[in-house]
Enzyme design. Sequence first.
Site, PDB file in Angstrom:
ATOM      1  N   THR A   1     -11.416   6.972 -30.308  1.00  0.00           N
ATOM      2  CA  THR A   1     -10.408   8.008 -30.099  1.00  0.00           C
ATOM      3  C   THR A   1      -9.048   7.414 -30.440  1.00  0.00           C
ATOM      4  OG1 THR A   1      -9.889   7.414 -27.803  1.00  0.00           O
ATOM      5  CG2 THR A   1     -11.794   8.870 -28.156  1.00  0.00           C
TER       6      THR A   1
ATOM      7  N   ASN B   1     -10.639  15.434 -18.845  1.00  0.00           N
ATOM      8  CA  ASN B   1     -10.655  14.440 -19.915  1.00  0.00           C
ATOM      9  C   ASN B   1      -9.266  13.979 -20.345  1.00  0.00           C
ATOM     10  OD1 ASN B   1     -11.941  13.164 -22.508  1.00  0.00           O
ATOM     11  ND2 ASN B   1     -10.424  14.611 -23.289  1.00  0.00           N
TER      12      ASN B   1
ATOM     13  N   TYR C   1      -3.844   1.914 -16.423  1.00  0.00           N
ATOM     14  CA  TYR C   1      -5.002   2.705 -16.853  1.00  0.00           C
ATOM     15  C   TYR C   1      -6.235   2.366 -16.019  1.00  0.00           C
ATOM     16  CZ  TYR C   1      -8.586   4.439 -20.140  1.00  0.00           C
ATOM     17  OH  TYR C   1      -9.648   5.076 -20.725  1.00  0.00           O
TER      18      TYR C   1
ATOM     19  N   LYS D   1      -8.300   4.926 -13.623  1.00  0.00           N
ATOM     20  CA  LYS D   1      -9.705   5.224 -13.875  1.00  0.00           C
ATOM     21  C   LYS D   1     -10.600   4.815 -12.705  1.00  0.00           C
ATOM     22  CE  LYS D   1      -9.460   7.186 -17.895  1.00  0.00           C
ATOM     23  NZ  LYS D   1      -9.701   8.658 -17.977  1.00  0.00           N
TER      24      LYS D   1
ATOM     25  N   ASP E   1      -4.851  21.445 -24.054  1.00  0.00           N
ATOM     26  CA  ASP E   1      -4.232  20.258 -24.624  1.00  0.00           C
ATOM     27  C   ASP E   1      -2.728  20.466 -24.674  1.00  0.00           C
ATOM     28  OD1 ASP E   1      -5.511  17.721 -26.342  1.00  0.00           O
ATOM     29  OD2 ASP E   1      -3.402  18.146 -26.766  1.00  0.00           O
TER      30      ASP E   1
END
Length: 314
Positions: free
Chosen positions: A214, A109, A180, A184, A46
């Site tokens: 999230t 991820n 986005y 994706k 991260d």
Amino acid sequence: MTASSDGHGTGLCAGRVVIVTGAGRGLGRAHALAFAAEGAKVVVNDLGVGLDGAGGSSPAPARQVVDEIEAAGGEAVAHGGDIATGAGAAALIATALDTYGRLDTLVNNAGFLRDRMLVNLDEDDWDAVLRVHLKGHFLTLKHAAAHWRAEAKAGRTPVARVINTSSGAGLLGSVGQGNYSAAKAGIVGLTLVAAAEMSRYGVQVNAIAPAARTRMTEQTFAETMAAPREGMGTFDAMAPENVSPLVVWLGSAASDGVTGRVFEAEAGRITVMEGWRPGPSVDRGARWAPAEAGEAARKLLAEAGTGQPVYGAR
């Protein structure tokens, strides 16, 4: 977490070494904890930046997840590099190999949002989102695949797994998320190519399109993603931990034979996505005139029925 009915891990990933990117919070954190509960050694990646990727990086989110895993008796190591750079992605793979001597599963991820309607979307915001999501998936996959190919050529064919993270936005489109959605959707294409190219080396590559609460979704879809109110039942349908069991299974040896597939995962529901397939068709055996092509297209559309709704505009 993936667990038996008594709440304890079943050892599904015992002995496996798993990398999870963007694992400091949200879905990535849930995946890392779930893999550790099933016996995996986890590399927690991260960068520790803000929701939009801005601000200075921080080692704290990755370190906190490592501490959680270790406190529960598991093994983990933190990595704070930028996986959207070649050096950062290579260092991530090296961290797994140098620390644990092997790599079995890669979970891509990491990502962030910079939502704008297309007419207001800056070029920098387009580039930044494509960079972290699509390029970040590509680079980690490239370096992991190179390692696994070398292992296979040396006679040590791995039982390797890659789980990429797409989205309903990538499958159906999402208003206000052109960057986005494009990233994706690209991840789905990358998944299909990688599955075909890497199968000969013992590598399976799949993708998930998760729906969970999230940092990225709790603002965009605040009402849908809200936790249940007290007294409204115990099942938190949008908890990120609901997605992780499928990810853990896909990352285990038990998923043998499953590759090049896309799964939606939300609450207690798992759906195999079937993607673009040929619908109604007509062939006149010769070139169409524009007006004739239009007439034929309208007839085919009528046969096909209504199209898919745009994600986020329902």
